[in-house]
Design a protein around this motif. Structure first.
Motif, PDB file in Angstrom:
ATOM      1  N   ALA A  85       0.891  -1.478  -0.190  1.00 40.31           N
ATOM      2  CA  ALA A  85      -0.055  -0.104   0.074  1.00 40.31           C
ATOM      3  C   ALA A  85       0.842   1.263  -0.027  1.00 40.31           C
ATOM      4  O   ALA A  85       0.399   2.224  -0.411  1.00 40.31           O
ATOM      5  CB  ALA A  85      -0.862   0.125   1.288  1.00 40.31           C
ATOM      6  N   ARG A  86       2.083   1.203   0.403  1.00 42.33           N
ATOM      7  CA  ARG A  86       3.101   2.205   0.674  1.00 42.33           C
ATOM      8  C   ARG A  86       3.192   3.053  -0.905  1.00 42.33           C
ATOM      9  O   ARG A  86       3.011   4.540  -0.730  1.00 42.33           O
ATOM     10  CB  ARG A  86       4.433   1.940   1.075  1.00 42.33           C
ATOM     11  N   PRO A  87       3.402   2.381  -1.950  1.00 39.77           N
ATOM     12  CA  PRO A  87       3.675   3.250  -3.233  1.00 39.77           C
ATOM     13  C   PRO A  87       2.249   4.053  -3.629  1.00 39.77           C
ATOM     14  O   PRO A  87       2.314   5.216  -4.126  1.00 39.77           O
ATOM     15  CB  PRO A  87       4.060   2.288  -4.081  1.00 39.77           C
ATOM     16  N   LEU A  88       1.236   3.341  -3.303  1.00 39.70           N
ATOM     17  CA  LEU A  88      -0.128   3.950  -3.446  1.00 39.70           C
ATOM     18  C   LEU A  88      -0.297   5.038  -2.604  1.00 39.70           C
ATOM     19  O   LEU A  88      -0.941   6.178  -3.097  1.00 39.70           O
ATOM     20  CB  LEU A  88      -1.260   2.882  -3.424  1.00 39.70           C
ATOM     21  N   ALA A  89      -0.132   5.021  -1.557  1.00 43.11           N
ATOM     22  CA  ALA A  89      -0.310   6.210  -0.563  1.00 43.11           C
ATOM     23  C   ALA A  89       0.549   7.366  -1.020  1.00 43.11           C
ATOM     24  O   ALA A  89       0.281   8.452  -0.706  1.00 43.11           O
ATOM     25  CB  ALA A  89      -0.104   5.761   0.981  1.00 43.11           C
ATOM     26  N   ALA A  90       1.818   7.025  -1.272  1.00 44.34           N
ATOM     27  CA  ALA A  90       2.686   7.993  -1.658  1.00 44.34           C
ATOM     28  C   ALA A  90       2.584   8.702  -2.918  1.00 44.34           C
ATOM     29  O   ALA A  90       2.633   9.890  -2.847  1.00 44.34           O
ATOM     30  CB  ALA A  90       4.068   7.492  -1.930  1.00 44.34           C
ATOM     31  N   ALA A  91       1.255   8.292  -3.567  1.00 48.05           N
ATOM     32  CA  ALA A  91       0.875   9.068  -4.788  1.00 48.05           C
ATOM     33  C   ALA A  91      -0.224   9.720  -4.558  1.00 48.05           C
ATOM     34  O   ALA A  91      -0.653  10.448  -5.189  1.00 48.05           O
ATOM     35  CB  ALA A  91       0.766   7.996  -6.107  1.00 48.05           C
ATOM     36  N   HIS A  92      -0.812   9.443  -3.278  1.00 47.97           N
ATOM     37  CA  HIS A  92      -1.994  10.090  -2.981  1.00 47.97           C
ATOM     38  C   HIS A  92      -2.022  11.621  -2.783  1.00 47.97           C
ATOM     39  O   HIS A  92      -1.201  12.056  -1.823  1.00 47.97           O
ATOM     40  CB  HIS A  92      -2.911   9.379  -2.014  1.00 47.97           C
ATOM     41  N   PRO A  93      -2.795  12.599  -3.361  1.00 46.56           N
ATOM     42  CA  PRO A  93      -2.530  13.836  -2.909  1.00 46.56           C
ATOM     43  C   PRO A  93      -2.961  14.347  -1.721  1.00 46.56           C
ATOM     44  O   PRO A  93      -2.887  15.607  -1.153  1.00 46.56           O
ATOM     45  CB  PRO A  93      -3.744  14.431  -4.177  1.00 46.56           C
ATOM     46  N   ALA A  94      -3.873  13.555  -0.822  1.00 49.44           N
ATOM     47  CA  ALA A  94      -4.245  13.990   0.569  1.00 49.44           C
ATOM     48  C   ALA A  94      -3.042  13.813   1.512  1.00 49.44           C
ATOM     49  O   ALA A  94      -3.215  13.955   2.607  1.00 49.44           O
ATOM     50  CB  ALA A  94      -5.214  13.245   0.839  1.00 49.44           C
ATOM     51  N   LEU A  95      -1.898  13.049   0.955  1.00 51.44           N
ATOM     52  CA  LEU A  95      -1.036  12.798   2.169  1.00 51.44           C
ATOM     53  C   LEU A  95      -0.134  14.223   2.238  1.00 51.44           C
ATOM     54  O   LEU A  95      -0.231  14.957   1.443  1.00 51.44           O
ATOM     55  CB  LEU A  95       0.116  11.705   1.147  1.00 51.44           C
ATOM     56  N   PRO A  96      -0.060  14.590   3.485  1.00 46.78           N
ATOM     57  CA  PRO A  96       0.709  15.797   4.008  1.00 46.78           C
ATOM     58  C   PRO A  96       1.884  15.864   3.071  1.00 46.78           C
ATOM     59  O   PRO A  96       2.748  15.101   2.795  1.00 46.78           O
ATOM     60  CB  PRO A  96       1.062  15.347   5.318  1.00 46.78           C
ATOM     61  N   ASP A 130      12.598   2.139  -1.199  1.00 46.68           N
ATOM     62  CA  ASP A 130      11.969   1.704  -2.323  1.00 46.68           C
ATOM     63  C   ASP A 130      11.792   2.549  -3.291  1.00 46.68           C
ATOM     64  O   ASP A 130      11.262   3.649  -3.450  1.00 46.68           O
ATOM     65  CB  ASP A 130      10.587   1.272  -1.807  1.00 46.68           C
ATOM     66  N   ARG A 131      12.092   2.209  -4.691  1.00 44.22           N
ATOM     67  CA  ARG A 131      12.502   3.360  -5.728  1.00 44.22           C
ATOM     68  C   ARG A 131      10.806   3.432  -6.200  1.00 44.22           C
ATOM     69  O   ARG A 131      10.567   4.385  -6.751  1.00 44.22           O
ATOM     70  CB  ARG A 131      13.390   2.922  -6.911  1.00 44.22           C
ATOM     71  N   GLN A 132       9.899   2.532  -6.150  1.00 40.58           N
ATOM     72  CA  GLN A 132       8.709   2.718  -6.686  1.00 40.58           C
ATOM     73  C   GLN A 132       8.054   3.731  -5.731  1.00 40.58           C
ATOM     74  O   GLN A 132       7.177   4.397  -6.248  1.00 40.58           O
ATOM     75  CB  GLN A 132       7.997   1.254  -6.533  1.00 40.58           C
ATOM     76  N   VAL A 133       8.400   3.605  -4.525  1.00 43.27           N
ATOM     77  CA  VAL A 133       7.728   4.712  -3.457  1.00 43.27           C
ATOM     78  C   VAL A 133       8.049   6.164  -3.734  1.00 43.27           C
ATOM     79  O   VAL A 133       7.505   6.989  -3.816  1.00 43.27           O
ATOM     80  CB  VAL A 133       7.824   4.220  -2.142  1.00 43.27           C
ATOM     81  N   ALA A 134       9.432   6.253  -3.990  1.00 41.31           N
ATOM     82  CA  ALA A 134      10.126   7.405  -4.244  1.00 41.31           C
ATOM     83  C   ALA A 134       9.497   7.937  -5.600  1.00 41.31           C
ATOM     84  O   ALA A 134       9.286   9.284  -5.713  1.00 41.31           O
ATOM     85  CB  ALA A 134      11.693   7.233  -4.273  1.00 41.31           C
ATOM     86  N   GLU A 135       9.519   7.146  -6.515  1.00 37.09           N
ATOM     87  CA  GLU A 135       8.925   7.543  -7.889  1.00 37.09           C
ATOM     88  C   GLU A 135       7.474   8.235  -7.689  1.00 37.09           C
ATOM     89  O   GLU A 135       6.954   9.111  -8.189  1.00 37.09           O
ATOM     90  CB  GLU A 135       8.787   6.590  -9.060  1.00 37.09           C
ATOM     91  N   ALA A 136       6.510   7.116  -7.146  1.00 37.50           N
ATOM     92  CA  ALA A 136       5.262   7.718  -6.663  1.00 37.50           C
ATOM     93  C   ALA A 136       5.337   9.279  -5.994  1.00 37.50           C
ATOM     94  O   ALA A 136       4.212  10.026  -6.296  1.00 37.50           O
ATOM     95  CB  ALA A 136       4.803   6.748  -5.651  1.00 37.50           C
ATOM     96  N   ALA A 137       5.930   9.390  -5.113  1.00 43.70           N
ATOM     97  CA  ALA A 137       6.073  10.793  -4.270  1.00 43.70           C
ATOM     98  C   ALA A 137       6.548  11.743  -5.206  1.00 43.70           C
ATOM     99  O   ALA A 137       6.004  12.955  -4.923  1.00 43.70           O
ATOM    100  CB  ALA A 137       7.053  10.608  -3.192  1.00 43.70           C
ATOM    101  N   ALA A 138       7.270  11.653  -6.231  1.00 40.99           N
ATOM    102  CA  ALA A 138       7.773  12.556  -6.998  1.00 40.99           C
ATOM    103  C   ALA A 138       6.663  12.914  -8.033  1.00 40.99           C
ATOM    104  O   ALA A 138       6.484  14.007  -8.346  1.00 40.99           O
ATOM    105  CB  ALA A 138       9.253  12.303  -7.995  1.00 40.99           C
ATOM    106  N   GLY A 139       5.677  11.932  -8.279  1.00 37.79           N
ATOM    107  CA  GLY A 139       4.659  12.152  -8.981  1.00 37.79           C
ATOM    108  C   GLY A 139       3.254  12.750  -8.409  1.00 37.79           C
ATOM    109  O   GLY A 139       2.340  13.088  -9.104  1.00 37.79           O
ATOM    110  N   ASN A 140       3.352  13.005  -7.193  1.00 33.27           N
ATOM    111  CA  ASN A 140       2.375  13.490  -6.167  1.00 33.27           C
ATOM    112  C   ASN A 140       1.945  14.772  -6.560  1.00 33.27           C
ATOM    113  O   ASN A 140       3.010  15.503  -6.211  1.00 33.27           O
ATOM    114  CB  ASN A 140       2.559  13.047  -4.771  1.00 33.27           C
TER     115      ASN A 140
END
Length: 445
Positions: A399-410, A422-432
């Protein structure tokens, strides 16, 4: 860094000035290192952006044939933007979409690269003279591709082609006239059981012969075919293989009584079946009153049930039925919470997938113990998810990469996740889109 820049290139909140900088960086990298993974990934993501200027689209198209094809299919390139000589595959993409120029097809049908001619052969609505030219192409793979996709009368002629690969392709083409297909079914060089499995207009006697194949996979394919009649449906319902009987449940005209027999005792998560999707309100009510939970579960897969029937299934004593109806839109929050209280982990994921689940309900689901990984994934992608719900999802690796991409995450948390191992999590955060602009700017050299 590659992953971060790739994610950033897909970020819908990326300011135009940073889009320019990122594109300049990727293009420079591509020119100095044609095999650059960074350039390939970033340019691919940039091509997906809806906010590109026309000059940027043209620059991306000129960089690589594959990018030009993507841009053509997405409607970002027009016929005036494409030279079929230097960009043959982009030209074919436009022809495939019906936005190319007819003279291109004549030019490309004589292209020295057989790969270009092969790709052209699958395009619809080609001029008749181009079809005739491709039908006698020296490369039999080009002719085979034409035989598989063309909707023109040339299929009748190609049904007599000396190469069995071409004749097989003709048989598999849904546009081939029935008479030609029936004749090919008698061809001793061809085994057409797979090739004809999508045809819905064959004689029942031919279906019966084809569906008697010793391979269960072939019989299962015919069991789904809307063209088979009731007599063959009954025969296949008695098949010794579970996979064939299961496939028959997907036939749009399977009698409801037989369908109930086929699913009896099954506890699998049945998806919405065609016959159930077409059932009348009276039929749905009758099925929902079945003693068999597997039958009631079929009805629960519908997402347009009358409110009274939907709510009755929501309080069904069987957890599998409740789990199936849980994602149904319109369910009151009180019923959703009651589902969780009665059935716990068995329905958590279904409730989390409900489009009307509120933020507080989603937070409640993340606190349930024991937890359910699938429920956390559904919460992490839910549009109503709140910051606290998303923070509760982060400890789960799926669930971590999905949450990292969610716009409601602080935003502060999004920024921290840029450094995640986790590179997938980092990439998701960069796209948030919640990533602060200062953090975006810092990523682009």
């Amino acid at each position: 860094m590659n992953r971060l820049l790739s994610g950033l290139a897909a970020n819908p909140a990326l300011p135009p000035a940073l889009v320019d900088r990122l594109m300049a960086l990727a293009l420079k990298e591509a020119r100095t290192g044609p095999e650059s993974e960074l350039a390939e990934d970033v340019l691919h993501e940039l091509a997906d952006r809806a906010d590109l200027r026309h000059d940027q689209v043209l620059e991306l198209a000129a960089q690589a044939q594959s990018t030009a094809v993507v841009l053509a299919y997405r409607g970002r390139l027009a016929a005036a933007d494409v030279d079929p000589g230097s960009m043959p595959y982009a030209a074919i993409a436009l022809l495939d979409e019906g936005r190319g120029r007819p003279e291109w097809a004549r030019l490309l049908a004589a292209h020295p690269d057989s790969g270009v001619r092969w790709k052209l052969a699958s395009c619809p609505n080609l001029p008749a003279d181009v079809v005739d030219l491709l039908a006698v192409d020296p490369d039999v793979e080009v002719v085979e591709e034409l035989a598989l996709w063309t909707a023109t009368p040339v299929t009748v002629r190609l049904a007599l082609h000396p190469d069995p690969r071409v004749r097989f392709a003709v048989a598999a083409n849904p546009a081939t006239p029935l008479e030609a297909v029936v004749a090919l079914a008698e061809d001793p060089e061809l085994t057409l059981n797979w090739a004809l499995s999508e045809r819905t207009d064959l004689p029942q006697s031919l279906y019966a012969r084809l569906a008697a194949d010793p391979l269960p996979g072939v019989r299962a394919t015919y069991a789904r075919n809307p063209g088979i009649g009731q007599e063959l449906i009954r025969v296949l319902a008695a098949d010794r293989e579970d996979s064939v009987r299961r496939a028959l449940t997907e036939h749009p005209d399977v009698p409801l009584g037989l369908l109930a027999e086929l699913v009896a005792g099954g506890r699998a998560g049945w998806r919405l079946l065609p016959r159930i999707a077409a059932a009348t309100p009276a039929e749905l009510a009758e099925l929902a009153a079945s003693r068999q939970a597997a039958v009631r579960m079929l009805v629960a897969q519908r997402r347009d049930l009358p409110a009274e029937l939907r709510d009755a299934l929501a309080v069904d004593p069987d957890a599998a039925v409740v789990r199936a109806v849980a994602p149904h839109p319109g369910l009151p929050e009180g019923l959703l919470r009651a589902m969780v209280e009665r059935h716990g982990v068995q329905v958590l994921a279904g409730v989390a997938a409900n489009p009307d689940a509120s933020g507080p309900l989603l937070e409640h689901l993340t606190q349930h113990r024991p937890g359910v990984r699938k429920a956390l994934q559904d919460v992490a992608r839910h549009p109503h998810a709140t910051g606290p719900a998303l923070l509760a999802c982060l400890p789960d690796r799926t669930a971590r990469p999905l949450a990292a991409a969610h716009p409601a995450l602080p935003p502060a948390v999004v920024t921290e996740l840029l450094a995640d191992e986790d590179r997938q999590v980092a990439e998701a955060a960069a796209g948030n889109p919640a990533l602060p602009r200062t953090a975006m700017t810092a990523l682009v050299p």
